[in-house]
Write an enzyme that holds these catalytic residues in place. Structure first.
Site, PDB file in Angstrom:
ATOM      1  N   GLU A  49     -21.259  35.990  11.838  1.00  0.00           N
ATOM      2  CA  GLU A  49     -22.372  36.206  12.776  1.00  0.00           C
ATOM      3  C   GLU A  49     -21.966  35.927  14.210  1.00  0.00           C
ATOM      4  OE1 GLU A  49     -25.447  33.821  11.086  1.00  0.00           O
ATOM      5  OE2 GLU A  49     -24.655  31.956  11.883  1.00  0.00           O
ATOM      6  N   ASN A  60     -31.254  37.915  10.511  1.00  0.00           N
ATOM      7  CA  ASN A  60     -31.755  38.064   9.147  1.00  0.00           C
ATOM      8  C   ASN A  60     -32.928  37.118   8.936  1.00  0.00           C
ATOM      9  OD1 ASN A  60     -32.144  38.212   6.415  1.00  0.00           O
ATOM     10  ND2 ASN A  60     -30.068  37.634   5.830  1.00  0.00           N
ATOM     11  N   THR A  87     -27.005  37.989  -0.239  1.00  0.00           N
ATOM     12  CA  THR A  87     -27.856  37.155  -1.096  1.00  0.00           C
ATOM     13  C   THR A  87     -28.648  38.036  -2.051  1.00  0.00           C
ATOM     14  OG1 THR A  87     -28.003  35.574   0.680  1.00  0.00           O
ATOM     15  CG2 THR A  87     -29.640  35.391  -1.042  1.00  0.00           C
ATOM     16  N   SER A 116     -31.812  34.295   6.224  1.00  0.00           N
ATOM     17  CA  SER A 116     -30.373  34.093   6.363  1.00  0.00           C
ATOM     18  C   SER A 116     -29.939  32.823   5.639  1.00  0.00           C
ATOM     19  CB  SER A 116     -30.030  34.006   7.845  1.00  0.00           C
ATOM     20  OG  SER A 116     -28.640  33.911   7.974  1.00  0.00           O
ATOM     21  N   SER A 117     -28.863  32.979   4.870  1.00  0.00           N
ATOM     22  CA  SER A 117     -28.354  31.796   4.160  1.00  0.00           C
ATOM     23  C   SER A 117     -27.686  30.918   5.192  1.00  0.00           C
ATOM     24  CB  SER A 117     -27.321  32.217   3.118  1.00  0.00           C
ATOM     25  OG  SER A 117     -27.808  33.291   2.355  1.00  0.00           O
ATOM     26  N   SER A 157     -23.941  38.769   8.467  1.00  0.00           N
ATOM     27  CA  SER A 157     -25.279  38.240   8.231  1.00  0.00           C
ATOM     28  C   SER A 157     -26.301  39.381   8.175  1.00  0.00           C
ATOM     29  CB  SER A 157     -25.639  37.272   9.355  1.00  0.00           C
ATOM     30  OG  SER A 157     -26.925  36.785   9.111  1.00  0.00           O
ATOM     31  N   GLY A 158     -27.092  39.378   7.124  1.00  0.00           N
ATOM     32  CA  GLY A 158     -28.132  40.400   6.973  1.00  0.00           C
ATOM     33  C   GLY A 158     -27.646  41.655   6.259  1.00  0.00           C
ATOM     34  N   GLY A 161     -22.841  35.087   6.190  1.00  0.00           N
ATOM     35  CA  GLY A 161     -22.006  36.166   6.706  1.00  0.00           C
ATOM     36  C   GLY A 161     -21.548  35.901   8.128  1.00  0.00           C
TER      37      GLY A 161
END
Ligand SMILES: Nc1ncnc2c1ncn2[C@@H]1O[C@H](COP(=O)(O)OP(=O)(O)OP(=O)(O)O)[C@@H](O)[C@H]1O
Ligand SMILES: [Mg+2]
Length: 1039
Positions: free
Chosen positions: A402, A173, A128, A176-177, A123-124, A400
Site C-alpha cells: 500500500e 479498502n 481476504t 483492509s486487513s 490492498s483492496g 497488501g
C-alpha cells in the site's frame, strides 16, 4: 466432455461461452500461456479486460490464478458451483478459485504432502475475500462428519472475529486487513478437515490511537457502539455516539455505507461463542475495548509545576472498573514513570506530552495484546488433539502492498512483507519451473526477470539493512531521533539504487521529497516514507510502571495479557521491526517446506467501482507482480504441458487408435495421437511424464478438432447411453417380472401343496370313517357319518319324487338313515299330497269324488278296474246337441245329466243293438234315435250287476211288476266304470251295485229269467252259449 460441465444455470452459460470456438475472441482465453503474443503487455491486458468485461474475473497462467476484483457480487460462489469444481481436472472447466483450491486439496490427498496457497496483491485487490472463498469451499467440499462440523464452523467463524479486531476501513479498502494471517487447515488421511492453526503477523496497532482522514479504527469499536445493547453500553460506561470518543473521530468517517456494523456485531457475538469464548471472557474482552475508548478520552493538563495532571476522574473511574485496577494506582501510572536511580526506584512525573504518549502506548499495548490473546483462543478452539499425521493446506492472506500520501513505519513493514513474499514467489516459481524441465529432461532456457532480492536486502540485511540502522538508532544511548536515523540511512544507503532521500536525490526528484522523507523503489513501485515516529514505533515502549499497574489487574484477561514475568524482563525487548523480520523469516521457512499455489489479485480501479477497468493501474500491477515474467518463464520453452494420462484422456477421441481406450503406455498413446493429428516434430517434445507443446496454436487446433468431434461423440455416446439405459430398464423389468412370476408360482405351489395335504387328510379321514362307519359313533367316524348324512340329504333334496305315484325314485338311504328316510318319505308324500290337494280344481275334485266312489265299488273286485283308474271321467260321452231333439224334448223336465253310447243285448236273442244311454235327474233312458226304448226310473232300479272279470257288461236290474214292462237290461259299454259310477251316484244306488262272479241272472219279465255267463278266455267274445246263456269271454289283463 466432463458430465459436470453440463450442469445447468449460470455455470452452463459460462461454460458454453468459454467453450464455443467463436467466443474466444469475445471472452479471451482462459490461460495466458496460450496467448500467442505472450511477451506483449498490451495483449495480456486486452485479455484481462475482455474477460473482466464479461465478469470472468479469473484467468490462469499455468497453475497460477490471476483474479481481478469485480467489486460486485458475482453468482459464481454458489454450492452448485462448488459441486461443479469438485474433483475435476484443472483445465477442464473455466478458471476459478475453486479449481485451484480443489486441485491443491486433491494433490495433498494423493501425494500426502503439505501445501499452501499464497494470495497476494495490493490492498483492496481481494486477497481476504479469496481466502474466505477458499475456506468456504473446503468447508463444503470436504467429507463431513458430525464431529467435524464444529471444526468447520470454528474455521469459518474465526474469520469474522479476526476481521472485526484486525481489519479496518482504509483509503484503499473498506475492509483492509491490518494484520497478516497465515492459517493452516489440517486434514486427516481421509481428507476431512480436523483442525486448524492461525499465525498472525504484526497488527497495525498505531491505528488504535490514530487514523488518517477518511479511515477508521478497527471495526470492533464501531460494531460495539452500533450493535451492543443499551444495558451493555451502560455497563461499559459508553454512550452510543462515536463522535464522543477521540479514538474514533480522527478519520471523520465513523459511518461507511458498505459496512453494516450492527449486523457484523451480531455475527461476531455468535462467532465468539462458537469459538468457545465464555460469557465472562466476552465481558472482559468488551471491557477492554471500552477501556481503550476511555483511555482515548483521558485528558491531561499542566499543573503549576509543569507536570501533567488528569482533567477529570470520569475516565479514570471507568478504566479502574473495566481494567480491574484501583483508581489511585492507575492515576499514578498514567502520570508518572519509575526511574531506577542507583538501585532505587524513583517516581518521576510526566509532562503532558509524555502523559499522552504513555496513554497511547497503553491503549496500543492493551489492544495489541488482546488481539494476540484472541488469536490464541481461536487456536485453542481449532486445535486437534489427535496426534496422528495430518497434512495441511496453508492460506496466506497478508496485508497488501500500500502507498498513501503519507506513509509511516506501518507501511514500511507492510511493504517489506510484500517484498519478501514477492521474493519467495520468484524463487519458488523459477525453481519449480526449472525443476520441471530438468525432471522431464527438457532443455531449459533462462528468462531474465527482475529479482527484488536487492530490495529485500536493502531492508533486512544484517548490519547494513534499514532495519539494522533503525534498531541501532533505537538502542543507541544519546540523543537519537527520527532525523538522526534518516541521516544514518543516508550515510549507509547513499548509493543504493533503490533508496533516495531529499539530500541524495537529483534536482527533479528532490521536488517530490520532504526533508524528513526517504523513498524506497519497491518492486511494486516507489513509496515515500516519512521518518517521523519510526523510532518510537519501532521501540513500542510501554513504561515499566504502567505494565506493573496492569499486572495488578483483577481482570483475568488483562492479567493474562500482562503476565507477571515477561520474558527477558530486564533485557531490552526486540524492536518491532526485528520481531517482524524474524516472524517473516519464520513464515518463509514454513512456506518453503510446502507445495505452493498462487493467487495473484489485481485491483481494477482505485475507486472501488464495479465494471471499471483502469488500464494504467492494472498494467502497473501486472508489471510489479511479475506476471509477464511468470508467463514468459512458463512459455520459455513450451506453452503447454500436460501429463500424458491427462492429455490422452482429453484428446483420445481424435484418434481411432486411442479411442475409446488406450491400453498401453500413455506416452505411446500420446505419440500415436499426435502423429495422427499431424504434429510437426518441432511443435512438441515428449518429456518423461508429460508432453510439451511449443505453440498455443497447435493446442488450439487440437482443441478445435476436439470441439467438433465432441458433438459427434456426444451424439454417439448419448445414443449408446440411451440404449444402455433402456436396456437397463428392460432388464430390470424382466427381472422384476421373473421375480414376480416365481413368487406367484411359489405361492400357487404352496397353496396347492396345502390343498393336497388337506385333501390327503380329508381322504384319510373319509376312509377311516368309511371303515368304521358301522361302529358306534366315535371320533373317527363322526365326520364321515356327518358327511354321509349330509350328502344323502343333499342328494335326496335334489332327487325328490315329483309326485305321489312315483314310488321308485326315492333314494335308497344308507343304513344309518333308514329311519330318517322313512320319516322323510312320509313327510314328503304328505307334502306332495297336500300340494296336490291344494292344487286341484272343483271339477277335478268332483271327478275324484266320482273316482273314489268307483274305487270303493270296484277296487280289488273287478279285473279291469286298475286300467280304468288313469282314464278320466268326462261330463258326458254324448253332447246334448248330438241327442235327438225329440228325446231332449221328452226329458226336458228331468234335467239331462249324462249320456253314453252303449250296446244293448236283446233279452231273447242277445242280438246287440246300439243305443244311447241317457241319465237324467230321475231316470235312465235307453234311446234309439228319436225313440225312447226304455225308461227306468231310479226308484225302480233294483241294482246293477257287473262281472269281476275284465269285460264291460252290466246288467240293470229293474223292478218288473207286469209283463208290459220290459225287464232287466243287459248292456255293454266302453266306459263301464264311468257309466256305473254316474248312474249309482245319480240314482243314489251305490249300495245296489254288485260285482258278481261267473254268472248274472237277469229278469226278462216277471216269469222269465236269463243268464249272462262270464269267462276268461284267449280273446274277447260275446256269444249265446248252448245252454242259452249269453256268454261273455274276456281277456285277462296283463300287469
Ligand atoms: N471475488 C470478489 N467478489 C466480489 N467482491 C470482491 C471480491 N473480491 C474482493 N471484493 C471486494 O473488494 C473488497 C476488498 O477486498 P479484500 O478485503 O479481500 O482486499 P484485500 O486484498 O484483502 O485488501 P487488504 O490488503 O487491504 O486487506 C471487498 O470488501 C469486496 O467488497
Ligand atoms: Mg485483506
Amino acid at each position: 466432455m466432463n458430465p459436470k460441465s453440463q450442469e445447468t444455470g449460470g455455470s452452463r452459460i459460462l461454460l458454453d461461452m468459454e467453450g464455443a470456438l467463436t467466443a474466444r475472441d469475445r471472452v479471451g482465453i482462459q490461460d495466458f500461456v496460450l496467448l500467442d503474443a505472450f511477451t506483449s503487455e498490451s495483449a495480456f491486458l486486452d485479455n484481462l479486460r475482455k474477460r473482466f468485461n464479461e465478469n470472468l474475473i479469473y484467468t490462469y497462467i499455468g497453475t497460477l490464478l490471476v483474479s481481478v476484483n469485480p467489486y460486485k457480487e458475482l453468482n459464481i460462489y454458489t454450492k452448485k458451483q462448488m459441486d461443479i469444481y469438485m474433483g475435476v481436472n484443472f483445465f477442464e472447466l473455466p478458471p476459478h478459485l475453486y479449481a485451484l483450491a480443489d486441485n491443491a486439496y486433491r494433490t495433498m490427498i494423493m501425494e500426502s504432502n503439505n501445501h499452501f496457497i499464497l494470495i497476494s496483491g495490493e490492498s483492496g485487490a481481494g486477497k481476504t475475500e479469496a481466502s474466505k472463498k477458499i475456506l468456504q469451499f473446503y468447508a463444503v467440499s470436504c467429507p463431513k462428519t458430525k464431529l467435524l462440523d464444529t471444526v468447520r464452523d470454528r474455521l469459518l467463524l474465526s474469520n469474522p472475529v479476526l476481521e472485526a479486531f484486525g481489519n479496518a476501513k482504509t483509503l484503499k479498502n473498506d475492509n483492509s486487513s491490518r494484520f497478516g494471517k497465515y492459517m493452516d487447515i489440517q486434514f486427516d488421511h481421509q481428507g476431512e478437515a480436523v483442525g486448524g492453526h492461525i499465525l498472525s503477523y504484526l497488527l497495525e496497532k498505531s491505528r488504535v490511537v490514530h487514523q488518517n482522514h477518511g479511515e477508521r479504527n478497527f471495526h470492533i469499536f464501531y460494531q460495539l457502539m452500533e450493535g451492543a445493547e443499551d444495558e451493555m453500553l451502560r455497563w461499559l460506561g459508553l454512550v452510543r455516539d462515536c463522535q464522543k470518543y477521540s479514538y474514533l473521530v480522527q478519520g471523520d468517517c465513523a459511518r461507511v455505507s458498505s459496512i453494516n456494523d450492527k449486523n457484523d456485531w451480531r455475527t461476531v457475538r455468535k462467532a465468539l461463542s462458537v469459538i468457545d469464548i465464555s460469557e465472562g471472557e466476552m465481558e472482559h474482552l468488551f471491557g477492554i475495548i471500552a477501556s481503550v475508548l476511555h483511555l482515548g478520552n483521558m485528558q491531561f493538563q499542566t499543573d503549576y509545576r509543569g507536570y501533567a495532571t488528569l482533567n477529570s476522574n470520569t475516565e479514570l473511574h471507568w478504566l479502574s472498573k473495566l481494567l480491574g485496577v484501583p483508581m489511585q494506582v492507575l492515576r499514578e501510572g498514567m502520570t508518572h514513570r519509575k526511574i531506577e536511580a542507583r538501585a532505587e526506584e524513583v517516581l518521576s512525573p510526566f509532562t503532558v506530552d509524555h502523559a499522552v504518549y504513555a496513554r497511547n502506548a497503553l491503549a496500543k499495548a492493551i489492544y495489541g495484546r488482546t488481539f494476540t490473546w484472541l488469536v490464541n483462543k481461536i487456536n485453542e478452539s481449532l486445535a486437534n488433539k489427535d496426534s496422528t499425521r495430518k497434512t495441511v493446506i496453508g492460506l496466506l492472506d497478508i496485508y497488501g502492498f500500500e502507498v498513501f500520501n503519507i506513509n509511516s513505519f506501518e507501511q514500511f513493514c507492510i511493504n517489506y512483507c510484500n517484498e519478501k513474499l514477492q521474493q519467495l514467489f520468484i524463487q519458488l516459481t523459477l525453481k519449480s519451473e526449472q525443476e520441471e524441465y530438468d525432471m522431464e529432461g527438457i532443455e531449459w532456457e533462462p528468462v531474465p526477470f527482475f529479482n527484488n532480492k536487492i530490495i529485500c536486502d536493502l531492508v533486512e540485511e544484517k548490519h547494513h539493512g534499514i532495519i539494522s540502522v533503525l534498531d541501532e538508532e533505537c538502542l543507541r544511548p544519546g540523543e537519537a531521533s527520527d532525523l538522526t536515523f534518516l541521516t544514518k540511512l543516508e550515510e549507509k544507503m547513499g548509493s543504493h539504487p533503490h533508496f533516495v532521500t531529499h539530500k541524495l536525490a537529483d534536482q527533479k526528484t528532490r521536488k517530490t521529497l520532504q526533508r524528513g522523507d526517504f523513498r524506497l523503489l519497491h518492486y511494486a513501485g516507489e513509496v515515500t516514507y516519512c521518518v517521523v515516529g519510526f523510532l518510537d514505533k519501532n521501540n513500542d515502549l510501554l513504561y515499566r510502571n504502567i505494565k506493573d499497574v496492569m499486572r495488578q489487574s483483577k481482570n483475568s484477561l488483562v492479567k493474562h495479557c500482562f503476565p507477571a514475568v515477561e520474558p527477558d524482563n530486564k533485557k531490552r525487548p526486540e524492536t518491532v521491526a526485528t520481531q517482524f523480520k524474524s516472524s517473516l523469516m519464520g513464515l518463509t521457512e514454513i512456506l518453503t517446506s510446502k507445495e505452493p499455489w498462487y493467487v495473484r489479485c489485481l485491483k481494477p480501479n482505485d475507486a472501488k467501482q464495479p465494471g471499471r477497468f483502469d488500464d494504467v493501474l492494472v498494467r502497473h500491477q501486472v508489471k510489479y507482480l511479475g506476471l509477464m515474467e511468470h508467463l514468459r518463464v512458463r512459455r520459455a520453452g513450451f506453452a503447454y504441458r500436460r501429463r500424458y494420462e491427462v492429455f490422452l484422456q482429453r484428446y483420445k477421441a481424435l484418434c481411432p487408435d486411442t479411442w475409446p481406450h488406450w491400453r498401453g503406455d500413455p506416452a505411446e498413446g500420446v505419440q500415436m495421437l499426435v502423429t495422427h493429428l499431424g504434429y510437426r516434430p518441432d511443435e512438441y517434445k515428449m518429456g518423461r511424464t508429460k508432453i510439451f507443446i511449443r505453440h498455443p496454436r497447435t493446442l488450439f487446433a487440437t482443441e478445435d478438432a476436439f470441439e467438433t468431434c465432441k458433438h459427434e461423440l456426444a451424439t454417439r455416446i448419448q445414443a449408446k447411453y440411451k440404449g444402455y439405459r433402456v436396456k437397463g430398464v428392460f432388464l430390470k423389468q424382466k427381472d422384476a417380472a421373473t421375480k414376480i412370476e416365481s413368487c406367484w408360482r411359489a405361492l400357487l405351489a404352496r397353496r396347492e401343496r396345502q390343498r393336497r395335504a388337506w385333501a390327503v387328510k380329508v381322504i384319510r379321514r373319509f376312509i377311516k370313517g368309511f371303515m368304521t362307519r358301522n361302529q358306534p359313533v366315535c371320533r373317527e367316524n363322526t365326520e364321515y357319518l356327518t358327511f354321509i348324512r349330509q350328502s344323502y340329504l343333499t342328494r335326496l333334496k335334489e332327487n325328490l319324487p315329483k309326485n305321489v305315484l312315483d314310488r321308485k325314485s326315492w333314494l335308497t338311504p344308507p343304513p344309518l338313515l333308514k329311519e330318517t328316510s322313512r320319516l322323510l318319505r312320509q313327510l314328503h308324500t304328505r307334502l306332495l299330497v297336500r300340494k296336490y290337494v291344494r292344487g286341484i280344481t272343483a271339477q277335478q275334485k268332483a271327478q275324484l269324488q266320482m273316482k273314489s266312489v268307483t274305487s270303493a265299488l270296484f277296487k280289488g273286485k273287478k279285473e279291469s278296474y286298475p286300467q280304468s283308474v288313469p282314464k278320466p271321467f268326462v261330463s258326458t260321452r254324448i253332447r246334448e246337441q248330438d241327442i235327438n231333439a225329440k228325446i231332449l224334448q221328452t226329458i226336458r223336465h228331468e234335467r239331462f245329466k249324462y249320456a253314453a253310447p252303449v250296446v244293448k243285448y236283446d233279452r231273447n236273442g242277445f242280438r246287440p243293438r246300439h243305443r244311447q244311454l241317457i241319465l237324467t235327474q230321475a231316470a235312465v233312458y235307453l234311446v234309439e234315435e228319436s225313440r225312447v226304448k226304455q225308461r227306468v226310473e231310479y226308484g225302480s232300479l233294483k241294482g246293477v250287476s257287473v262281472s269281476h272279470l275284465s269285460d264291460n257288461f252290466l246288467v240293470l236290474h229293474v223292478t218288473c211288476d207286469d209283463l208290459k214292462q220290459k225287464g232287466d237290461v243287459v248292456l255293454q259299454c266302453d266306459s263301464l266304470f264311468e257309466v256305473i259310477t254316474k248312474l249309482s251316484v245319480e240314482a243314489n244306488k251305490v249300495s245296489a251295485i254288485r260285482v258278481v262272479k261267473d254268472s248274472v241272472r237277469f229278469d226278462i219279465h216277471p216269469d222269465r229269467v236269463g243268464y249272462v255267463d262270464f269267462n276268461s278266455g284267449q280273446e274277447s267274445m260275446v256269444y249265446r252259449a248252448k245252454n242259452g246263456h249269453l256268454t261273455v269271454e274276456s281277456v285277462r289283463p296283463k300287469y
